[in-house]
Design a protein around this motif. Structure first.
Motif, PDB file in Angstrom:
ATOM      1  N   ALA A   1      -4.155   3.139  -5.224  1.00 34.49           N
ATOM      2  CA  ALA A   1      -4.023   2.823  -3.800  1.00 34.49           C
ATOM      3  C   ALA A   1      -5.379   2.432  -3.219  1.00 34.49           C
ATOM      4  CB  ALA A   1      -3.445   4.025  -3.053  1.00 34.49           C
ATOM      5  N   GLY A   2      -6.423   3.162  -3.624  1.00 37.12           N
ATOM      6  CA  GLY A   2      -7.771   2.853  -3.156  1.00 37.12           C
ATOM      7  C   GLY A   2      -8.233   1.484  -3.611  1.00 37.12           C
ATOM      8  N   ARG A   3      -7.938   1.150  -4.869  1.00 33.16           N
ATOM      9  CA  ARG A   3      -8.313  -0.169  -5.389  1.00 33.16           C
ATOM     10  C   ARG A   3      -7.595  -1.283  -4.639  1.00 33.16           C
ATOM     11  NH1 ARG A   3      -7.981   1.055 -11.930  1.00 33.16           N
ATOM     12  NH2 ARG A   3      -9.820   2.432 -12.042  1.00 33.16           N
ATOM     13  N   PHE A   4      -6.318  -1.055  -4.382  1.00 27.60           N
ATOM     14  CA  PHE A   4      -5.556  -2.053  -3.637  1.00 27.60           C
ATOM     15  C   PHE A   4      -6.156  -2.258  -2.258  1.00 27.60           C
ATOM     16  CE2 PHE A   4      -2.476  -2.870  -0.294  1.00 27.60           C
ATOM     17  CZ  PHE A   4      -1.919  -4.074  -0.711  1.00 27.60           C
ATOM     18  N   LEU A   5      -6.464  -1.148  -1.574  1.00 21.36           N
ATOM     19  CA  LEU A   5      -6.988  -1.229  -0.218  1.00 21.36           C
ATOM     20  C   LEU A   5      -8.346  -1.925  -0.192  1.00 21.36           C
ATOM     21  CD1 LEU A   5      -6.367  -0.481   2.680  1.00 21.36           C
ATOM     22  CD2 LEU A   5      -7.501   1.720   2.313  1.00 21.36           C
TER      23      LEU A   5
ATOM     24  N   PHE B   1       0.824  -1.215   0.000  1.00 21.82           N
ATOM     25  CA  PHE B   1       0.000   0.000   0.000  1.00 21.82           C
ATOM     26  C   PHE B   1       0.855   1.261   0.000  1.00 21.82           C
ATOM     27  CE2 PHE B   1      -2.166   3.341   2.479  1.00 21.82           C
ATOM     28  CZ  PHE B   1      -3.265   3.557   1.665  1.00 21.82           C
ATOM     29  N   TRP B   2       1.966   1.208   0.717  1.00 23.68           N
ATOM     30  CA  TRP B   2       2.803   2.402   0.872  1.00 23.68           C
ATOM     31  C   TRP B   2       3.597   2.731  -0.390  1.00 23.68           C
ATOM     32  CZ3 TRP B   2       0.883   4.498   4.951  1.00 23.68           C
ATOM     33  CH2 TRP B   2       0.465   3.708   6.024  1.00 23.68           C
TER      34      TRP B   2
END
Length: 204
Positions: free
Chosen positions: A191-195, A182-183
């Motif tokens: 990043a939002g999709r990953f989260l 994420f970082w």
């Protein structure tokens, strides 16, 4: 001497410039036994990093007093707030600086992940002991919470052994390991999709 210091402090407070503050950080400081804390607010703008304000305790009303002191117009100009995940800080930022991007301290996010792993490990270790297995998860706390690059040779070997076993603790560890990705994202969208995907996996 003390009176001179006091006069210098009062002069500094009276003559400091509070214009142009767009980024702040808030943290707590333990100053006395018995869970006595101070709330500290810093300016984090490029070219100007300084302590702005100190309040007694770390309650919502304490942090709200900072915004009262700063004033409505200057509070509205804040674009970034950095803090840990203390509920009083989260709620106050949402109420008093909702226009700002709230950046959560990476260290504390990592700590929450490690705390979750330890909770899972303890629960599963107890169940294994009740079933007669006193070996599998014994002395594995630091193996699971330390970063891989910081593990000793012996701990790396222990980790490799654990990763071959179908345990809830291993799943929790792999989730924490994956979260490190994420970082690395620079795009808020990706990043939002990953989260979102990570949360779905964690809940499965």
């Amino acid at each position: 001497v003390f009176s001179a210091v006091r006069r210098a402090v009062e002069w500094g407070k009276a003559n400091r410039n509070l214009d142009g503050i767009t980024a702040i950080g808030v943290d707590e400081l333990s100053w006395k036994k018995g869970h006595k804390y101070l709330t500290l607010v810093y300016q984090l703008d490029a070219g100007c990093r300084r302590l702005l304000w100190v309040g007694r305790d770390r309650k919502s009303k304490t942090f709200a007093a900072f915004f009262d002191w700063l004033g409505t117009e200057r509070s509205a100009a804040i674009r970034f707030v950095v803090s840990d995940m203390w509920r009083a800080f989260l709620g106050t930022v949402a109420q008093r600086a909702s226009q700002a991007v709230h950046v959560l301290d990476r260290f504390h996010v990592a700590k929450l992940c490690n705390d979750a792993i330890e909770k899972v490990r303890r629960t599963e270790a107890r169940k294994l002991r009740e079933a007669g297995d006193t070996v599998t998860l014994k002395h594995t706390r630091w193996v699971l919470v330390k970063r891989r690059k910081n593990l000793t040779g012996k701990q790396r070997g222990r980790l490799r052994e654990l990763l071959k076993i179908n345990l809830t603790t291993v799943k929790a560890y792999l989730l924490k390991d994956d979260f490190g990705m994420f970082w690395t994202y620079k795009s808020p969208t990706f990043a939002g999709r990953f989260l979102d995907g990570w949360i779905v996996t964690a809940r499965a």
